[in-house]
Design a protein around this motif. Structure first.
Motif, PDB file in Angstrom:
ATOM      1  N   LYS A  48       0.823  -1.214   0.000  1.00 29.04           N
ATOM      2  CA  LYS A  48       0.000   0.000   0.000  1.00 29.04           C
ATOM      3  C   LYS A  48       0.857   1.264   0.000  1.00 29.04           C
ATOM      4  N   ASN A  51       1.289   2.716  -3.598  1.00 30.96           N
ATOM      5  CA  ASN A  51       0.303   3.596  -4.237  1.00 30.96           C
ATOM      6  C   ASN A  51      -0.237   4.634  -3.261  1.00 30.96           C
ATOM      7  N   LEU A  53      -1.475   4.580  -0.320  1.00 37.33           N
ATOM      8  CA  LEU A  53      -2.581   4.356   0.619  1.00 37.33           C
ATOM      9  C   LEU A  53      -2.056   4.358   2.051  1.00 37.33           C
ATOM     10  N   ILE A  74      -2.890  10.801  -7.721  1.00 31.64           N
ATOM     11  CA  ILE A  74      -4.019  10.290  -8.502  1.00 31.64           C
ATOM     12  C   ILE A  74      -3.536   9.760  -9.856  1.00 31.64           C
ATOM     13  N   ARG A  77      -1.554   6.526  -9.301  1.00 32.68           N
ATOM     14  CA  ARG A  77      -2.403   5.365  -8.976  1.00 32.68           C
ATOM     15  C   ARG A  77      -3.060   4.787 -10.219  1.00 32.68           C
ATOM     16  N   ILE A  80      -0.808   2.455 -11.851  1.00 33.62           N
ATOM     17  CA  ILE A  80      -0.435   1.265 -11.106  1.00 33.62           C
ATOM     18  C   ILE A  80      -1.684   0.412 -10.913  1.00 33.62           C
ATOM     19  N   TYR A  82      -4.006  -2.161  -9.188  1.00 28.81           N
ATOM     20  CA  TYR A  82      -4.038  -2.567  -7.790  1.00 28.81           C
ATOM     21  C   TYR A  82      -5.135  -3.589  -7.579  1.00 28.81           C
TER      22      TYR A  82
END
Ligand SMILES: Nc1ncnc2c1ncn2[C@@H]1O[C@H](COP(=O)(O)OP(=O)(O)OP(=O)(O)O)[C@@H](O)[C@H]1O
Ligand SMILES: [Mg+2]
Lengths: 242, 513
Positions: A48, A51, A53, A74, A77, A80, A82
Motif C-alpha cells: 500500500k 500507491n 494508501l 491520482i 495510482r 499502477i 491494484y
C-alpha cells in the motif's frame, strides 16, 4: 534493466508498534516479485505504500526514479494496477462496470472500453455472460478474478496483487498463474505479487521477497533462495511438503 | 352518504386546496432534499463540521412548529413562503441524518479500493459513496415526504393555503365534517405519495439492472424535468393569480369569516377592484397586525378593546369614549385607521335565564347583587383561573353566588336552559346567544373593556382607492349584537357557508343591487 521501484530506510509504526523496520529494496523493471511471509508480517502495508494508501513514517519511496511524495498521487495510482486483498468489488456495479472503473475515470471511448472488458474477461477466464452480473451473484473465486481484471484493465506498467488467487480452485489457479506468467513475459510489466503459498512464490516469481516481522529476510531468484541459510527461509521451504 | 354528498358539494374547494397542499409540500420537499442532502454530504466529508452542524439541525427540529412559525413571520411574512420555509426546516433533519448515516456507513475497504484505483475525493463520493448510501438516504426521504405532507396541514395557521385551511375553518366554525374531510385528504395524499415512492423506487431499480445505457438516463432526465416543470406551473397558477388590489385578512372566528366575505362581496360588486381574502390567520391580531404593517394585508375586522391593549399596548380598560385617542394613535403610529364600525360588540357579558331576569327585573350586572345568593354560576374551567375571570368579577360587583359549577364550554347553553345553572359568562355575539332563552346583563361598572367591531384599514389603501370609503360607510352600524349572533348561529349550527350568510344578509339590507 533500470530500477523502477526503490524503498529507502522505510519505517512504519501502528500504535507505537513497529510494523516495518529499516526496509531497503530496489526492484528492477520487468521483475515479477513474489512476496511471502507470515500473516501480519507487513506485506500488505508495504504494497500500500507503493500507491500512497499508507504513508511511511521514515524513509523514502521512489517510483520511476522520482520520489513518491513529489508525484501527483491520482495520476500515479491510475498507472499502477491494484488488486486489493480480498478483491473488494464495488457492490453496486456490474462485473463490466467494475472492470472498466479506471477506464471510465480516464474517459476512454465507449468502444475501446467494451473491447477491453472482453479482453480482460478472457484473461481471467470468465465467460461473457458474467458481464451484467453483480458481485453478490458471483462465487468468491469469480469475484477475485473480477478484481484481477479490474487491476489489469488500464494496462498499467506496474501491477500490485495482494493474494489474488486465494479463493480460486486449484485448476483455475493453475490457469491464472499461466495467464499471469504469459502477460509478464510478453509485456515486461513489473508485478508485485503477495502470496501465502511458497510453491506459488517459487513457481511464479523471477524474484522472491521473504518478509518476517517487517524485516527483509531475502530478495533473490527462486534458485538462489533454495540455498539461503536464513532460518526463516529454511522454515518456509520446509513447509512445502505439508 | 351525507358525507359523500358533502364532498361532492365542496369538490372544487377541496380540489383546489389539495393541489395547493401538494404544491407547498413538494416545494418544501425539493428544497429540503437538495439542502439536506448537501449538508449531509458536507457533514460526513468534513469531520470538524459534524458536531456543530448536526447539533444545529437537531435543535431546529425540536422547535415547536407554532413557535417556529412565530419566529418566521417577521422575516418572511404571512403566507405560503413562511409555510414552505418552516416545512423545509423540519424536513432538513431526516434528510441530513440519513445522508450522513448512509455515507459514513460505506465499507472502508470499498473506499480504499476506489482510492487505490485512482479516484479523486469527489469521484469516490459520486461514484461510490452516494450510490451505496442511496438506500439509507431514500428511506430518510420517504419518511420526510410523509412527514412534510402531514405537517403542511399547519400551514394555514399562518395564512398559507393547503388542506389545513379546511381543517382550520372546520374547527373555528364548528364544522366537524369539513375538519374530517381536510384531514382525510391529507392522509390520502400522504398514502398515495408513499405508494408512488415505493413504486418509483422499484421501477428505477429494475431499470438499472436491465440497462444502463445513456439513452435511458436521458429519458429519466426528461421525466424529471417535466415533473419539475409541472410543479412550477402549479405553483405559479396557484400562488400568482390576478394581482389582488385589496387584501383582506380575518381571524379564526366565525363572525370574522362572515365580515370578511361581506366586505369582499361589497367591494367586488360595487367597484372594479379585485379582492383576496386570507381567512382565519392563526394567532389573530398578533400575526395580522405585523402583516398589515408589512403591507401584506390592507383591511381586517378588529375589535377596539383588542386594538387598545394588544396593538397599542395601552394600560387600563378601553371604553368607548376613548375612540378618538385610539383612532389618532393608529393613524400616527401605523398609518392606519378605524372605519366602517359595524355597530355590534363582541365583549364578555353575563347572561341569566329569561325567567330569572323577568322575576327579579334584571338589566345590569349590578342588579344581580341583591338576588345572587340563591343562584348557581356556571362557566368553562379556565374562567375561574383567568385574570379577568370569576374572582375579580364578583369582587368588583360584590356578588355572592350560591354555588359555582365547572362546565364544558359547549354545554353551557344547554345547562342554563335545563336550569342546572342560572348565570353564565358569554360572548355577546355567541351564535347560541341568539337562540337561548337568556337575557344579557349590561356591564354597568365597565369591568370589561369595550370590544366594538370595525375595520382597520391602511391609509394608503384608502388614498389609492377612495371608492372604498363608500363601502365602509355602507357597513357602518348595520349589525347589532343580536343580528351578529344570529348570523354566527347560521354558520355554526345551520351549517350555511360564511359566504352565503354574508350574501343573504347584504341582500336583506338592500346593499346589493
Ligand atoms: N490501519 C492499521 N491500524 C493499525 N494496525 C494496522 C493497520 N494496518 C495494519 N496494521 C497492523 O500491521 C501489521 C501488518 O499488517 P499487514 O496487513 O501489512 O500484514 P500482512 O503481512 O498483509 O498480513 P496478511 O498475510 O494476514 O494479509 C498487522 O499486525 C496489522 O495488525
Ligand atoms: Mg495482507
Amino acid at each position: 534493466m533500470g530500477v523502477i521501484i526503490e524503498f529507502k530506510q522505510i519505517g512504519k509504526q501502528y500504535n507505537q508498534k513497529s510494523i516495518i523496520t529499516n526496509f531497503n529494496l530496489a526492484i528492477a523493471q520487468g521483475e515479477l516479485v513474489t512476496v511471502i511471509g507470515s500473516s501480519g508480517s507487513g506485506k500488505t502495508t508495504l504494497l500500500k505504500m507503493l500507491n500512497g494508501l499508507v504513508k511511511p513514517d521514515h524513509g523514502t519511496i521512489s517510483i520511476y526514479q522520482q520520489l513518491l511524495s513529489e508525484q501527483d498521487i491520482i495520476t500515479l495510482r491510475r498507472k499502477i494496477g491494484y488488486c486489493i486483498q480480498g478483491s473488494v468489488l464495488f457492490p453496486h456495479m456490474t462485473v463490466a462496470q467494475n472492470i472498466s472503473y479506471v477506464l471510465r475515470l480516464e474517459h476512454w471511448k465507449k468502444k475501446e472500453i467494451y473491447r477491453r472488458i472482453d479482453e480482460c474477461l478472457e484473461i481471467v477466464q470468465l465467460s461473457e455472460e458474467m458481464k451484467q452480473h453483480y458481485p453478490d451473484q458471483l462465487s468468491g473465486g469469480q469475484q477475485q478474478r473480477v478484481g484481477i481484471a479490474r487491476a489489469l484493465a488500464a494496462d498499467p506498467d506496474i501491477i500490485l496483487m495482494d493474494e489474488p488467487f486465494g479463493a480460486v480452485d486449484e485448476i483455475t489457479r493453475v490457469e491464472l498463474q499461466k495467464a499471469l506468467k504469459s502477460i509478464h513475459e510478453k509485456t515486461e510489466k513489473t508485478i508485485i505479487f503477495i502470496t501465502h503459498d511458497i510453491r506459488e512464490a517459487l513457481m511464479l516469481g523471477t524474484k522472491v521477497l521473504v518478509l518476517d516481522k517487517g524485516e527483509l529476510q531475502a530478495y533473490e531468484t527462486p534458485e538462489q533462495l533454495q540455498n539461503n541459510s536464513n532460518v526463516f527461509v529454511q522454515r518456509l521451504l520446509n513447509s512445502r511438503s505439508d | 352518504m351525507e358525507f359523500i354528498q358533502f364532498i361532492g358539494e365542496r369538490w372544487e374547494f377541496l380540489w383546489g386546496l389539495t393541489l395547493e397542499h401538494i404544491a407547498i409540500s413538494v416545494i418544501a420537499i425539493v428544497i429540503a432534499m437538495i439542502l439536506g442532502g448537501g449538508i449531509g454530504i458536507i457533514v460526513s466529508e468534513f469531520q470538524q463540521t459534524t458536531r456543530p452542524i448536526m447539533g444545529s439541525v437537531s435543535f431546529l427540529y425540536t422547535i415547536p412548529s407554532i413557535s417556529l412559525l412565530g419566529f418566521l413571520i417577521p422575516l418572511t411574512g404571512i403566507g405560503n413562503t413562511t409555510a414552505i420555509v418552516a416545512l423545509s426546516i423540519y424536513a432538513l433533519l431526516p434528510m441530513v441524518r440519513n445522508t450522513y448515516t448512509g455515507l459514513t456507513q460505506v465499507d472502508t475497504a470499498i473506499i480504499e479500493a476506489a482510492k487505490g484505483l485512482g479516484s479523486t475525493r469527489w469521484q469516490i463520493l459520486s461514484h461510490i459513496k452516494i450510490p451505496l448510501a442511496l438506500p439509507v438516504i431514500l428511506s430518510g426521504l420517504r419518511n420526510m415526504i410523509t412527514m412534510t405532507i402531514a405537517l403542511a396541514g399547519i400551514a394555514s395557521f399562518i395564512g398559507a393555503g393547503g388542506l389545513g385551511v379546511a381543517i382550520y375553518r372546520g374547527i373555528t366554525t364548528n364544522n366537524a365534517q369539513l375538519t374530517l374531510v381536510g384531514s382525510l385528504c391529507i392522509a390520502v395524499i400522504a398514502l398515495v405519495s408513499d405508494v408512488l415512492f415505493v413504486y418509483g423506487e422499484q421501477v428505477w431499480k429494475k431499470k438499472r439492472v436491465a440497462c444502463e445505457k445513456s439513452v435511458k438516463k436521458k429519458k429519466h432526465a426528461i421525466t424529471v424535468t417535466a415533473i419539475i416543470g409541472i410543479i412550477i406551473a402549479i405553483y405559479f397558477s396557484l400562488f400568482n393569480p390576478v394581482k389582488p388590489q385589496v387584501k383582506i385578512a380575518t381571524k379564526p372566528m366565525t363572525e370574522q369569516y362572515i365580515l370578511g366575505e361581506m366586505l369582499a362581496i361589497l367591494i367586488e360588486t360595487n367597484t372594479d377592484l379585485h379582492v383576496d381574502i386570507t381567512h382565519g390567520i392563526g394567532g389573530g391580531t398578533a400575526n395580522i397586525h405585523p402583516a398589515m404593517i408589512a403591507n401584506e394585508f390592507d383591511v381586517y375586522p378588529e375589535y377596539t378593546g383588542t386594538g387598545w391593549s394588544t396593538v397599542l399596548q395601552e394600560p387600563g380598560i378601553y371604553t368607548n369614549d376613548q375612540f378618538t385617542q385610539l383612532q389618532n394613535e393608529y393613524s400616527k403610529k401605523y398609518n392606519m385607521q378605524w372605519t366602517g364600525m359595524y355597530g355590534f360588540e363582541n365583549s364578555y357579558a353575563l347572561a341569566v335565564r329569561k325567567e330569572i331576569a323577568t322575576q327579579y327585573d334584571l338589566e345590569t350586572i349590578s342588579d344581580l347583587r341583591k338576588v345572587a345568593e340563591p343562584l348557581v354560576f356556571g362557566a368553562e374551567y379556565d374562567f375561574y383561573e383567568r385574570e379577568d375571570g370569576y374572582e375579580p368579577l364578583i369582587q368588583r360587583y360584590n356578588l355572592t353566588f350560591y354555588q359555582t359549577v365547572d362546565l364544558d364550554i359547549g354545554l353551557k347553553y344547554q345547562a342554563i336552559e335545563e336550569g342546572k345553572i342560572d348565570v353564565m359568562p358569554i360572548f355577546t355575539t355567541d351564535g347560541q346567544a341568539s337562540q337561548a332563552d337568556i337575557v344579557v346583563l349590561s356591564d354597568d361598572l365597565q369591568f370589561y373593556p369595550s370590544y366594538t367591531c370595525g375595520n382597520v384599514v391602511r391609509h394608503e389603501v384608502l388614498q389609492s382607492h377612495p371608492e372604498l370609503q363608500g363601502i365602509f360607510d355602507s357597513v357602518t352600524q348595520i349589525l347589532t349584537n343580536e343580528t351578529m349572533s344570529q348570523l354566527n348561529y347560521d354558520v355554526e349550527k345551520n351549517g350555511i357557508e360564511p359566504h352565503d350568510v354574508a350574501r343573504n344578509f347584504l341582500e336583506q339590507q338592500n346593499l346589493l343591487k
